[in-house]
Design a protein around this motif. Sequence first.
Motif, mmCIF file in Angstrom:
data_model
loop_
_atom_site.group_PDB
_atom_site.id
_atom_site.type_symbol
_atom_site.label_atom_id
_atom_site.label_comp_id
_atom_site.label_asym_id
_atom_site.label_seq_id
_atom_site.Cartn_x
_atom_site.Cartn_y
_atom_site.Cartn_z
ATOM 1 N N UNK A 10 0.828 -1.210 0.000
ATOM 2 C CA UNK A 10 0.000 0.000 0.000
ATOM 3 C C UNK A 10 0.856 1.252 0.000
ATOM 4 N N UNK A 11 0.317 2.301 -0.598
ATOM 5 C CA UNK A 11 0.983 3.602 -0.605
ATOM 6 C C UNK A 11 0.026 4.633 -1.178
ATOM 7 N N UNK A 12 0.512 5.907 -1.258
ATOM 8 C CA UNK A 12 -0.286 6.992 -1.812
ATOM 9 C C UNK A 12 0.406 7.590 -3.025
ATOM 10 N N UNK A 13 -0.371 7.894 -4.048
ATOM 11 C CA UNK A 13 0.122 8.667 -5.192
ATOM 12 C C UNK A 13 -0.441 10.069 -5.039
ATOM 13 N N UNK A 14 0.423 11.006 -4.735
ATOM 14 C CA UNK A 14 -0.028 12.345 -4.353
ATOM 15 C C UNK A 14 -0.139 13.268 -5.569
ATOM 16 N N UNK A 37 -3.021 10.300 8.130
ATOM 17 C CA UNK A 37 -3.330 9.093 8.892
ATOM 18 C C UNK A 37 -4.762 8.642 8.655
ATOM 19 N N UNK A 38 -5.710 9.575 8.710
ATOM 20 C CA UNK A 38 -7.125 9.200 8.567
ATOM 21 C C UNK A 38 -7.416 8.620 7.181
ATOM 22 N N UNK A 39 -6.969 9.243 6.071
ATOM 23 C CA UNK A 39 -7.226 8.619 4.772
ATOM 24 C C UNK A 39 -6.592 7.230 4.645
ATOM 25 N N UNK A 40 -5.374 7.065 5.212
ATOM 26 C CA UNK A 40 -4.744 5.754 5.116
ATOM 27 C C UNK A 40 -5.521 4.705 5.904
ATOM 28 N N UNK A 41 -5.952 5.053 7.109
ATOM 29 C CA UNK A 41 -6.718 4.103 7.914
ATOM 30 C C UNK A 41 -8.070 3.799 7.269
ATOM 31 N N UNK A 42 -8.615 4.776 6.550
ATOM 32 C CA UNK A 42 -9.857 4.517 5.818
ATOM 33 C C UNK A 42 -9.630 3.486 4.714
ATOM 34 N N UNK A 61 2.544 -4.042 3.626
ATOM 35 C CA UNK A 61 3.870 -3.513 3.325
ATOM 36 C C UNK A 61 3.724 -2.043 2.942
ATOM 37 N N UNK A 62 4.398 -1.176 3.691
ATOM 38 C CA UNK A 62 4.319 0.264 3.448
ATOM 39 C C UNK A 62 5.723 0.857 3.542
ATOM 40 N N UNK A 63 5.874 2.060 2.990
ATOM 41 C CA UNK A 63 7.146 2.760 3.134
ATOM 42 C C UNK A 63 7.120 3.586 4.418
ATOM 43 N N UNK A 64 8.014 4.555 4.517
ATOM 44 C CA UNK A 64 8.133 5.329 5.753
ATOM 45 C C UNK A 64 7.502 6.708 5.630
ATOM 46 N N UNK A 65 6.416 6.802 4.859
ATOM 47 C CA UNK A 65 5.689 8.055 4.760
ATOM 48 C C UNK A 65 5.023 8.421 6.072
ATOM 49 N N UNK A 66 4.689 9.693 6.204
ATOM 50 C CA UNK A 66 4.149 10.195 7.478
ATOM 51 C C UNK A 66 2.814 9.554 7.845
ATOM 52 N N UNK A 67 2.080 9.025 6.888
ATOM 53 C CA UNK A 67 0.774 8.430 7.182
ATOM 54 C C UNK A 67 0.886 7.098 7.904
ATOM 55 N N UNK A 68 2.022 6.430 7.800
ATOM 56 C CA UNK A 68 2.151 5.077 8.369
ATOM 57 C C UNK A 68 3.591 4.813 8.804
ATOM 58 N N UNK A 69 4.182 5.788 9.482
ATOM 59 C CA UNK A 69 5.582 5.688 9.861
ATOM 60 C C UNK A 69 5.739 5.156 11.288
#
Length: 386
Positions: A192-196, A249-254, A274-282
């Motif tokens: 999982x991750x985000x494309x900003x 954090x909230x969008x990731x947990x959603x 599996x996630x990277x070290x972004x602020x949403x899941x660090x």
Amino acid sequence: MPAIPACPVTLTAAERHRLKKSAYGHKTPHQARIRAQIVLFAARPLPNARIAERTGVHVDTVRTWRGRFAELGLPGLADRKRPGRPASFTALQAAQVKALACQLPAETGAPLSRWTCPELAREVVARGIVGAISASTVRRWLARDALKPWQHRSWIFITDPDFRTKAERVLDLYARTWQGRTLDAGEYVISADEKTSIQARCHPTLAPGQTRAMRVNHTYGRGGALAYLAAYDVHHAKVFGSCEPRTGIDPFMALVAQVMSQEPYASAKRVFWIVDNGSSHRGKKAADRLAAAFPNAVLVHTPVHASWLNQVEIFFSVVQRKVVSPNDFTDLAQVGDRLRAFEARYNATAQPFQWKFTTSDLDDLLARLDRHTADHPEESSVALAA
């Protein structure tokens, strides 16, 4: 004037065999075939005029190759080395140019970010290495050693002290292994991750036509941006996506709730995220937050600056190529609609990525990096300081 006697030609069995192969071989060059035929006719023996008539060349040509064979044998039928034009540059000068190309311009005092062939040509003349030289000559010299100083690629040194341990855990999960044990059928691996910042750039795009490529307008109006969050089931090639105004954090947990609330993940024994070290899941807080919300979820971080180990990035590259570029969305609603439609289209036919990077490849990579840092300790110290 008395006629010049023809040179007598006598052939051994081996010479005759080789000449016949050259004279009648389908792949023999034309000049070599004619020379072989001249010698075979001369061995009969036939006069030069008759040989010239049969081979279709001038009698002087026959006399030349007949005489060379009589004097030197088979080696005499090869072209003689020609002196050609004398070399304009020495091997030392070529080596000095290559050595300069392998240095950063800033280290030599040149106010450049990288070398080009014209700049190198000017620099070697200014240094007195050569009197004059063209950029094409420099390019030819560099091509011999596959040197392209005008090209560059991004690079980052490993700074995570636990790089191997973290990377090994991710690679083991891709191979359906965790802590030395094979995963059960009821255990899943999610990347999982985000494309900003997917923007809506409002401009028209013209469809392609006969002998005309698709045309994308250079000017555009900004229509805002959104983030695309995606969770990719590594072994079943299924994507779960969500479009949000921003990351956090909230969008990731959603997104996690979107996946974990449906089967087979809701009743799974374990689901590895599996996630990277972004602020949403660090960090550990994110792992504890995930475990508190979903006890069967396990958060696994990639090493720092190693998002390339996260398979969802491959899916994002597919989205970039097939959905986002060229960016001709009229508004953010259209961006979201197309992303969701593509997600359904992708899930209908997707196959798992053929991930080939294993722990053995990881060990080879780290060994190469160790050798490199041993040869360049100053680069290693800079990386650690960063």
